[in-house]
Design an enzyme around this catalytic site. Structure first.
Site, PDB file in Angstrom:
ATOM      1  N   HIS A  91       5.455   0.806  -0.888  1.00  0.00           N
ATOM      2  CA  HIS A  91       5.536  -0.660  -0.992  1.00  0.00           C
ATOM      3  C   HIS A  91       4.157  -1.326  -0.956  1.00  0.00           C
ATOM      4  O   HIS A  91       4.027  -2.484  -1.347  1.00  0.00           O
ATOM      5  CB  HIS A  91       6.453  -1.237   0.092  1.00  0.00           C
ATOM      6  CG  HIS A  91       5.852  -1.313   1.463  1.00  0.00           C
ATOM      7  ND1 HIS A  91       6.114  -0.385   2.450  1.00  0.00           N
ATOM      8  CD2 HIS A  91       5.008  -2.218   2.034  1.00  0.00           C
ATOM      9  CE1 HIS A  91       5.468  -0.729   3.551  1.00  0.00           C
ATOM     10  NE2 HIS A  91       4.786  -1.826   3.315  1.00  0.00           N
ATOM     11  N   ASP A 121       9.224   5.933   0.841  1.00  0.00           N
ATOM     12  CA  ASP A 121       8.194   4.901   0.963  1.00  0.00           C
ATOM     13  C   ASP A 121       6.807   5.533   1.093  1.00  0.00           C
ATOM     14  O   ASP A 121       5.999   5.132   1.927  1.00  0.00           O
ATOM     15  CB  ASP A 121       8.462   3.976   2.158  1.00  0.00           C
ATOM     16  CG  ASP A 121       7.639   2.688   2.074  1.00  0.00           C
ATOM     17  OD1 ASP A 121       7.193   2.346   0.961  1.00  0.00           O
ATOM     18  OD2 ASP A 121       7.438   2.035   3.119  1.00  0.00           O
ATOM     19  N   SER A 200       0.699  -1.138   7.215  1.00  0.00           N
ATOM     20  CA  SER A 200       1.495  -0.213   6.415  1.00  0.00           C
ATOM     21  C   SER A 200       0.605   0.812   5.723  1.00  0.00           C
ATOM     22  O   SER A 200      -0.389   0.466   5.093  1.00  0.00           O
ATOM     23  CB  SER A 200       2.296  -0.979   5.359  1.00  0.00           C
ATOM     24  OG  SER A 200       3.258  -1.806   5.968  1.00  0.00           O
TER      25      SER A 200
END
Length: 356
Positions: A91, A121, A200
């Site tokens: 993402h 992911d 992230s």
């Protein structure tokens, strides 16, 4: 004039009567605690392996048809090997046209995309070229033996604040999150180490400085850390990333059957049977060779065929759950599935095949 003279005289008297200010004595701190020194060393040793990733997206002006490159987002990443492969979240780079990677020593590189696995992911970028020297890499740990309560450390770039360290504990294990790009993301590590947008793709480390996960998400109504963060476990990373580097994609293991959660929910409600209803059996698959039968449409509705109720003895009730459990294995391995058909239960052993 008299007022000014009076004010000046008063100020002079006050200054003459005020005691002279003396500096405070500095108290020696003494040695840092052993846990503090360990945390400092952990950050110093791991910092150089963490990168800052910024992405841009090309957009076209409808009227002029000129193409512009505009900032899209940012995140963190981890230097994976000496060849310059960078592991991050899918993402972080999703929808981007280009990505820039900045190392802790200030070097910046344009990155190329190597491969992605949306269902985990995870994504791999590549930087460097001839003469590229990769920074030190963090040692790889394991996630299968993690325990709730042990210390963990997250390094990343929250809100663009570069190379930030946060500390917490393992709050829970084996968490699952729904995934818009496929099966549920399973076996996630839950932690209260502060993770915010920009973290992230950064590493989650244990107290020995070993990689145990890749930070991926937070649960927060406000979008900021609420003490509930999640990381993809390193055991999953170790299974997926080498495939992305060598093949550019992750090939998930498959039983050779197909299902659909929406249809599955309706069939479960109508039949009262918990399991995954087989809607299609791939021709030539191990499922076909084992004699699995798919559901059939009839004038009265749908006639169930085989229903998968367990995988290696563990119950399954949704297609996403079954696919996620299969992801714990590799193509070529064999699994035992429990089937229900016509009120009779049986088990068969199938060899996992490459899925789409």
């Amino acid at each position: 004039m008299n007022v000014l003279l009076l004010a000046a005289s008063a100020a002079l008297l006050i200054n003459q009567s005020a005691p002279a200010a003396e500096p405070r004595v500095v108290t020696a701190r003494g040695d840092l605690g052993a846990d503090e020194r360990a945390t400092i060393d952990l950050f110093r040793n791991a910092r150089d392996s963490v990168v800052f990733i910024s992405t841009r997206q090309r957009v076209a002006n409808f009227w002029t048809r000129n193409v512009y490159s505009v900032p899209r987002g940012s995140g963190s990443g981890l230097v994976w090997d000496e060849a310059g492969h960078i592991v991050t979240n899918f993402h972080v780079i999703e929808g981007a046209s280009e990505a820039q990677v900045q190392l802790a020593d200030g070097r910046q590189f344009s990155a190329t995309l190597v491969g992605v696995s949306p269902q985990h992911d995870l994504a791999v970028l590549k930087i460097g070229g001839a003469g590229f020297t990769a920074p030190a890499r963090v040692p790889i740990g394991t996630s299968s033996d993690l325990q709730v309560g042990q210390n963990v450390f997250a390094i990343g770039n929250p809100f663009g604040l570069d190379w930030t360290l946060t500390k917490g504990i393992v709050s829970a294990l084996d968490r699952s999150l729904p995934n818009e790009n496929g099966p549920d993301i399973r076996h996630l590590i839950q932690t209260d180490a502060a993770i915010n947008p920009g973290n992230s793709g950064g590493p989650l480390l244990d107290s020995a400085g070993r990689l145990i996960g890749i930070n991926t998400a937070i649960y927060s109504p406000s979008g900021a850390s609420a003490g509930i963060g999640f990381a993809v476990p390193v055991d999953t990373v170790m299974r997926v990333v080498p495939q992305l580097i060598s093949e550019g994609r992750y090939t998930r293991p498959s039983l050779g059957i197909e299902g659909d959660d929406d249809i599955n929910d309706r069939l479960k409600s109508a039949s009262g049977i918990e399991g995954v209803f087989v809607l299609r059996v791939d021709p030539g698959s191990s499922a076909e060779r084992a004699g699995l039968v798919a559901a059939q449409r009839t004038r009265r509705g749908v006639s169930p065929g085989d229903i998968v109720t367990a995988l290696n003895g563990k119950p399954v009730s949704r297609v996403g759950d079954l696919l996620a459990r299969l992801d714990d294995f590799r193509v070529g391995q064999s699994v035992e599935i429990t089937l229900m058909r016509g009120g009779e239960e049986r088990t068969v052993r199938l060899e996992l095949e490459p899925g789409s």
